[in-house]
Design a protein around this motif. Sequence first.
Motif, PDB file in Angstrom:
ATOM      1  N   ILE A 275      -6.378   7.096   8.631  1.00 33.94           N
ATOM      2  CA  ILE A 275      -6.845   7.054   7.242  1.00 33.94           C
ATOM      3  C   ILE A 275      -5.930   7.949   6.422  1.00 33.94           C
ATOM      4  O   ILE A 275      -5.672   9.094   6.789  1.00 33.94           O
ATOM      5  CB  ILE A 275      -8.312   7.521   7.112  1.00 33.94           C
ATOM      6  N   ASP A 276      -5.419   7.416   5.317  1.00 37.52           N
ATOM      7  CA  ASP A 276      -4.425   8.111   4.504  1.00 37.52           C
ATOM      8  C   ASP A 276      -5.063   9.157   3.599  1.00 37.52           C
ATOM      9  O   ASP A 276      -4.761   9.248   2.404  1.00 37.52           O
ATOM     10  CB  ASP A 276      -3.626   7.095   3.681  1.00 37.52           C
TER      11      ASP A 276
ATOM     12  N   ASP B  71       1.482  -5.230   5.364  1.00 41.01           N
ATOM     13  CA  ASP B  71       0.694  -4.651   4.276  1.00 41.01           C
ATOM     14  C   ASP B  71      -0.417  -5.610   3.882  1.00 41.01           C
ATOM     15  O   ASP B  71      -0.165  -6.723   3.426  1.00 41.01           O
ATOM     16  CB  ASP B  71       1.607  -4.375   3.077  1.00 41.01           C
TER      17      ASP B  71
ATOM     18  N   VAL C 244     -14.681  -1.744  10.194  1.00 40.94           N
ATOM     19  CA  VAL C 244     -13.285  -1.339  10.359  1.00 40.94           C
ATOM     20  C   VAL C 244     -12.871  -1.459  11.827  1.00 40.94           C
ATOM     21  O   VAL C 244     -11.779  -1.954  12.144  1.00 40.94           O
ATOM     22  CB  VAL C 244     -13.084   0.094   9.851  1.00 40.94           C
TER      23      VAL C 244
ATOM     24  N   ILE D  33      -4.185   0.427  12.798  1.00 42.71           N
ATOM     25  CA  ILE D  33      -4.333   0.113  11.383  1.00 42.71           C
ATOM     26  C   ILE D  33      -4.457   1.421  10.608  1.00 42.71           C
ATOM     27  O   ILE D  33      -5.021   2.401  11.099  1.00 42.71           O
ATOM     28  CB  ILE D  33      -5.516  -0.833  11.103  1.00 42.71           C
ATOM     29  N   LEU D  34      -3.912   1.430   9.408  1.00 46.20           N
ATOM     30  CA  LEU D  34      -3.939   2.608   8.538  1.00 46.20           C
ATOM     31  C   LEU D  34      -4.664   2.232   7.256  1.00 46.20           C
ATOM     32  O   LEU D  34      -4.195   1.376   6.496  1.00 46.20           O
ATOM     33  CB  LEU D  34      -2.521   3.091   8.235  1.00 46.20           C
ATOM     34  N   LEU D  35      -5.805   2.864   7.027  1.00 45.39           N
ATOM     35  CA  LEU D  35      -6.602   2.606   5.832  1.00 45.39           C
ATOM     36  C   LEU D  35      -6.123   3.476   4.677  1.00 45.39           C
ATOM     37  O   LEU D  35      -5.787   4.650   4.867  1.00 45.39           O
ATOM     38  CB  LEU D  35      -8.074   2.918   6.091  1.00 45.39           C
ATOM     39  N   ALA D  36      -6.142   2.917   3.465  1.00 48.47           N
ATOM     40  CA  ALA D  36      -5.808   3.712   2.288  1.00 48.47           C
ATOM     41  C   ALA D  36      -6.877   4.748   2.004  1.00 48.47           C
ATOM     42  O   ALA D  36      -6.587   5.868   1.572  1.00 48.47           O
ATOM     43  CB  ALA D  36      -5.601   2.808   1.076  1.00 48.47           C
TER      44      ALA D  36
ATOM     45  N   ILE E 194      -7.135   4.000  14.595  1.00 44.47           N
ATOM     46  CA  ILE E 194      -7.296   3.817  13.150  1.00 44.47           C
ATOM     47  C   ILE E 194      -6.894   5.108  12.451  1.00 44.47           C
ATOM     48  O   ILE E 194      -7.422   6.185  12.756  1.00 44.47           O
ATOM     49  CB  ILE E 194      -8.753   3.464  12.797  1.00 44.47           C
TER      50      ILE E 194
ATOM     51  N   MET F 278       0.840  -1.194   0.000  1.00 45.49           N
ATOM     52  CA  MET F 278       0.000   0.000   0.000  1.00 45.49           C
ATOM     53  C   MET F 278       0.878   1.247   0.000  1.00 45.49           C
ATOM     54  O   MET F 278       1.786   1.379   0.828  1.00 45.49           O
ATOM     55  CB  MET F 278      -0.902  -0.015   1.238  1.00 45.49           C
TER      56      MET F 278
ATOM     57  N   THR G  38      -5.286  -3.088   1.193  1.00 40.20           N
ATOM     58  CA  THR G  38      -6.200  -1.956   1.414  1.00 40.20           C
ATOM     59  C   THR G  38      -5.857  -1.202   2.695  1.00 40.20           C
ATOM     60  O   THR G  38      -6.365  -0.102   2.917  1.00 40.20           O
ATOM     61  CB  THR G  38      -7.653  -2.444   1.520  1.00 40.20           C
ATOM     62  N   HIS G  39      -5.010  -1.809   3.543  1.00 36.96           N
ATOM     63  CA  HIS G  39      -4.633  -1.148   4.786  1.00 36.96           C
ATOM     64  C   HIS G  39      -3.330  -1.744   5.311  1.00 36.96           C
ATOM     65  O   HIS G  39      -2.902  -2.827   4.875  1.00 36.96           O
ATOM     66  CB  HIS G  39      -5.736  -1.272   5.839  1.00 36.96           C
TER      67      HIS G  39
END
Length: 272
Positions: free
Chosen positions: A77-78, A24, A59, A45-48, A75, A1, A27-28
Amino acid sequence: MHVSSLGFRTDLALLTASGSIVEDRGTHLVVRSPDNPSYFWGNFILLAQPPVPGGEREVVGAFHTEFPLADHVSIGIDTADLSDDARAAFEAAGMTVDVATVLTASALVAPREVEAEVRALDGDEDWEARARLSQQLYPQTSEEAFMAFARQKNVQERRLVDAGRGQRFGAFVDGSLVSTAGAFVTEDGVARFQSVETHPDHRRQGLAAAVVHAVGQHALDRLLDGAGVRTLVIVADTDGEAIGIYRRLGFADAERQLMLERRSGEWASLDG
């Protein structure tokens, strides 16, 4: 990602350099700090992208699947964009939505002089004082639990210092550490600040500005084998007092960083 956010990209670089693991999932990303499981933004967690409408609780459930023993939910979010409906859905799931400001600078404005010794932390005594300072900022938490967390954070940062990636400076008043800031190289030409902290009894005395300037100037002048970095990165609460300090030092807004979290028990009132 691919991670486009400068804030998260520099976060991830420092975490992996200090021993965290990034997995990786496409999607996250799943970020783990096994040595410090109570570190909220070392275990997240890091979401795209934001989830599809209605996917917010899923999520949160995915976080619990990855971290079944965690007493928190973190959480990222990019992207800085989150619709009102998505924000409401996350809040309904018990999450607090925070949009921080990422600022950058290539040169710093000197702050006013302060009545303190400003220098790099040196040796176990200084680093233990840093852990004690952190704990004093959150007296509502268990001292034993927080000190375990703070000392492990020190271990992670000292790995970066030992690797020549940066330093943590402190302001000492009558021999006591009362303010501190760190800055570490994350990628070629870039250094990221970490954990600017000042004791409540010593705020509004110019000490935070002094330590941020000192460690930032150290990075600009001396890191990367003496060539110096080109860009300093710092993240601040958009509505907090610290952002004004950073802007006066020459930092300018660059982007927003979207973070969602839920804290449980005695950790619920921590703000950093």
